[in-house]
Motif scaffolding. Structure first.
Motif, short mmCIF file in Angstrom:
data_model
loop_
_atom_site.label_atom_id
_atom_site.label_comp_id
_atom_site.label_asym_id
_atom_site.label_seq_id
_atom_site.Cartn_x
_atom_site.Cartn_y
_atom_site.Cartn_z
N GLN A 142 0.82 -1.21 0.00
CA GLN A 142 0.00 0.00 0.00
C GLN A 142 0.86 1.27 0.00
OE1 GLN A 142 -2.84 0.24 3.21
NE2 GLN A 142 -3.28 2.39 2.84
N GLN A 143 1.98 1.24 0.73
CA GLN A 143 2.75 2.46 0.95
C GLN A 143 3.94 2.63 0.00
OE1 GLN A 143 3.86 2.42 5.10
NE2 GLN A 143 1.78 2.85 5.80
N HIS A 144 4.15 1.70 -0.92
CA HIS A 144 5.39 1.79 -1.69
C HIS A 144 5.40 2.93 -2.70
CE1 HIS A 144 3.45 -0.25 -5.13
NE2 HIS A 144 4.51 0.10 -5.84
N TYR A 145 4.23 3.53 -2.96
CA TYR A 145 4.20 4.71 -3.84
C TYR A 145 4.52 5.99 -3.06
CZ TYR A 145 1.99 1.88 -7.49
OH TYR A 145 1.73 0.92 -8.45
N MET A 146 4.57 5.90 -1.75
CA MET A 146 4.82 7.08 -0.91
C MET A 146 6.32 7.40 -0.88
SD MET A 146 2.28 5.93 2.21
CE MET A 146 2.71 7.29 3.28
N PRO A 147 6.66 8.68 -0.64
CA PRO A 147 5.76 9.84 -0.64
C PRO A 147 5.39 10.24 -2.06
CG PRO A 147 8.01 10.55 -0.24
CD PRO A 147 8.04 9.06 -0.28
N ARG A 148 4.11 10.54 -2.28
CA ARG A 148 3.61 10.82 -3.62
C ARG A 148 3.83 12.27 -4.03
NH1 ARG A 148 -0.10 7.74 -0.95
NH2 ARG A 148 -0.62 5.69 -1.82
#
Length: 688
Positions: free
Chosen positions: A429-435
């Protein structure tokens, strides 16, 4: 002097919401400039708008411009005229620059003068050019032509009102002639309506069921939302981007509440919110505990008396969208997330860099490397590898294909449903962060590793194929990715970026490129991003440059050293500056080719003191750097101030005796070398 109001309305088909928002900002600067360039005196310039119109009101405009007479002093007569009394190039150029000829120049007190008279002009003669500059001067992302006309605008222009007081301005554009007829709300009061004078335009527009101000429309929407919140006890989160869009999609807003079937709440909240917020511009509602409820808010642009019909229509629309969401979600759950990974071979990541499946394999390899570098083992290391393998799998699921903004989020839900660990699901879920700037970084070390691996693979790959950012162009948002990587390292991901870059580039074994050169480019790219981040945070440029001058490449190390350097200077500014000056002096006097081997038999007392202090500092600083304590290293450096000051006060470095001179150069070489791995104090001394 009697003044009038200028009113200019451009009536168009519906302007895209964000384009309208941009046009309003442009008009605030464009119109005053056009008026000033035309030498038209004026008062306040106001800008109004709705999706179907742009309105400019200019107050206190006189009927005519003022007559002016200006006198300009030019070159002396000795320069302006030759021996025969003919005008020289200097005189001719001076006259030409004022729009005159040499015959128009006058002579007084040994100089030539140009007298320029500007007569009074009726403003009505100047206004057509101002109106034309306004409509043509707006910059749009995309413009279009219509009918047989060659003029362009963001959308077809359907009417124009141009009034100076009660007089129509003679102006045409795209086959339309400006007049005094305006139009109202497309359904509630279509018009046309006649406008008697410029000061009446807004009143006529308002009477035609149009709120001609985005600020007023937003206030009406917020009031409507608050009223429903007070009545129901629910809370609405007004997403800023969607709010801007909704404000500029309606001319006469009314806030209404709709309902959808509770069965859809079984679908993940994010996909419901995406379906409503992004696709339909509806605002979701939450209960007191922050839980999504089966109600939503919609901003209508129709007759408030028909609210029930409008609400029913929107409920039908949202029901269809949520049914799609539920259908795709249920279908996606029929097989585990891992089964979708092979399908990534059908999705191209980049022409030369292969498919998303190949990218996934590179991310997994890099994540495993960084997990080992970070000291992860057991379940954590296994989770990092597994999350990297699954992180892109949801891109080919039905829900994400239909609702693209929930990528990663849906992968997390599917991972949990398939029995993956919580840490794997969270990392997906968080691997695109920070967007974006200011966005949070992943909460776990595993999440940070996968996120860095993903972003670093893109950066290294694009540089390897010659697609790195150039100037202001960054189509792959690599600068934003680099800043995200630096922020994750800063947030506690204890890995070597340089080593990770090397490992990432090694995974492109099918590409032909100069690996050493690309590695240097990527490292420099990250160093530059780090420098910009520090500068934007208010750090002194000389401190940043002093650290970077030592060749430090790891972003976190650069930041720690700069922070320590700034703190040391703040604690004792005078002593710090004296040390920087002493370093610069020593650096200028030394001779690096002579080495640092000192003949102690030739030393006097002050030289022995400096040598002893230098040797002691060298050992202490090496120990401090090994422990990563830059503060201690700087403290040890500060102890050299006394010995170096005493040395320069008592010793002539460039002594006539060659042996003494050489020995002292060697002594200074050793002194300067102590600073080499901390910062270039010479850079800081140059700013004083």
């Amino acid at each position: 002097m009697t003044t009038k109001t200028l009113a200019y309305e451009i009536g168009v088909e519906e302007i895209p919401a964000f384009d309208l928002n941009s046009a309003i900002k442009q008009l605030h600067a464009l119109v005053p400039k056009l008026l000033d360039d035309a030498a038209i005196p004026h008062g306040q310039v106001e800008v109004f708008d709705s999706p179907r119109r742009l309105i400019v009101l200019v107050h206190d405009v006189p009927a005519a411009t003022e007559a002016t007479e200006e006198v300009f002093k030019g070159p002396s007569t000795k320069i302006a005229f030759d021996a025969e009394g003919n005008p020289t190039k200097a005189a001719l150029g001076f006259a030409r620059g004022k729009g005159l000829t040499a015959d128009d120049l006058t002579v007084k007190d040994g100089y030539v003068y140009a007298r320029k008279s500007t007569p009074s002009i009726q403003v009505t003669e100047l206004l057509p050019a101002v109106l034309d500059g306004t409509i043509r001067g707006l910059a749009w992302p995309r413009s279009q032509r219509w009918g047989s006309q060659h003029d362009k605008f963001v959308r077809p222009v359907r009417w124009m009102v141009a009034l100076f007081g009660d007089e129509v301005v003679d102006f045409s554009f795209a086959g339309l002639t400006a007049g005094r007829n305006t139009y109202g709300h497309r359904f509630l009061a279509p018009g046309p309506f006649t406008v008697a004078g410029a000061d009446e335009l807004l009143d006529v527009v308002r009477a035609a069921k149009v709120i001609p101000s985005e600020h007023e429309r937003e206030a009406i929407i917020r009031e409507g939302v608050s009223a429903i919140e007070d009545k129901t006890g629910y809370k609405c989160v007004l997403h800023p981007k969607t709010l801007v869009e909704v404000v500029n999609l309606c001319e006469y807003p009314t806030v209404l509440m709709g309902t959808f079937d509770e069965e859809f709440l079984a679908v993940p909240e994010e996909i419901i919110v995406d379906a409503m917020l992004v696709h339909q511009r509806y605002f979701p509602l939450y209960d007191a505990e922050g839980k999504l409820v089966n109600h939503f808010l919609v901003v209508g642009n129709g007759n408030p008396e028909c609210s029930a019909t409008i609400t029913d229509g929107n409920e039908r629309v949202v029901r269809a969208r949520l049914y799609d969401a539920k259908f795709f979600y249920d279908e996606d759950l029929k097989k585990p997330l891992a089964d979708y990974v092979p399908q990534l071979s059908e999705v191209v990541f980049q022409e030369k860099l292969g498919t998303v499946l190949e990218k996934t394999e590179r991310i997994q390899r890099l994540a495993e490397f960084m997990a080992a570098d970070a000291g992860l083992s057991g379940q954590d290391a296994a989770d990092a590898s597994r999350a990297a393998y699954l992180c892109k799998a949801d891109l080919v699921t039905g829900a994400v294909v239909e609702f693209t903004s929930v990528q990663g989020i849906m992968g997390s839900y599917y991972a949990k449903a398939a029995g993956e660990t919580d840490q794997v699901a969270e990392a997906i879920q968080q691997h695109y962060m920070p967007r974006f700037a200011g966005d949070d970084v992943p909460a776990t070390t595993v999440g940070k590793i996968v996120a860095v691996a993903d972003k670093l693979d893109s950066i290294c790959g694009m540089f390897a194929v010659g697609q790195g950012p150039t100037g202001s162009s960054d189509p792959f948002a690599l600068r934003r990715s680099a800043i995200g990587v630096v922020n994750m390292l800063k947030a506690g991901l204890d890995v070597s970026l340089v080593a990770a870059i090397d490992e990432s580039l090694a995974s492109y074994d099918k590409l032909e490129f100069d690996r050493a050169a690309v590695k240097a480019e990527v490292i420099d790219f990250f160093v530059t991003r780090t420098r910009v981040m520090l500068k934007d945070a208010g750090t002194s440029v000389d401190a940043i440059d002093a650290v970077l001058a030592c060749g430090v490449a790891e972003p976190v190390e650069v930041m720690r050293r700069v922070e320590a350097l700034e703190a040391a200077r703040a604690n004792d500014t005078e002593a710090f500056e004296d040390l920087a000056i002493a370093y610069a002096r020593a650096n200028n006097l030394r001779d690096p080719e002579l080495g640092d081997q000192v003949n102690e038999g030739l030393l006097n007392e002050d030289e022995r003191s400096l040598l002893a202090a230098t040797n002691a500092a060298k050992l202490a600083i090496e120990k401090a750097l090994d422990q990563g304590s830059y503060e201690c290293a700087l403290t040890e450096l500060s102890k050299l101030r006394g010995p170096i000051d005493a040395f320069f006060a008592a010793v002539m470095v460039n002594d006539e005796d060659e042996a003494l001179r050489t020995n002292r150069h060697c002594l200074l070489n050793g002194f300067v070398s102590v600073f080499a791995n901390i910062a270039d104090f010479g850079v800081m001394a140059k700013t004083k």
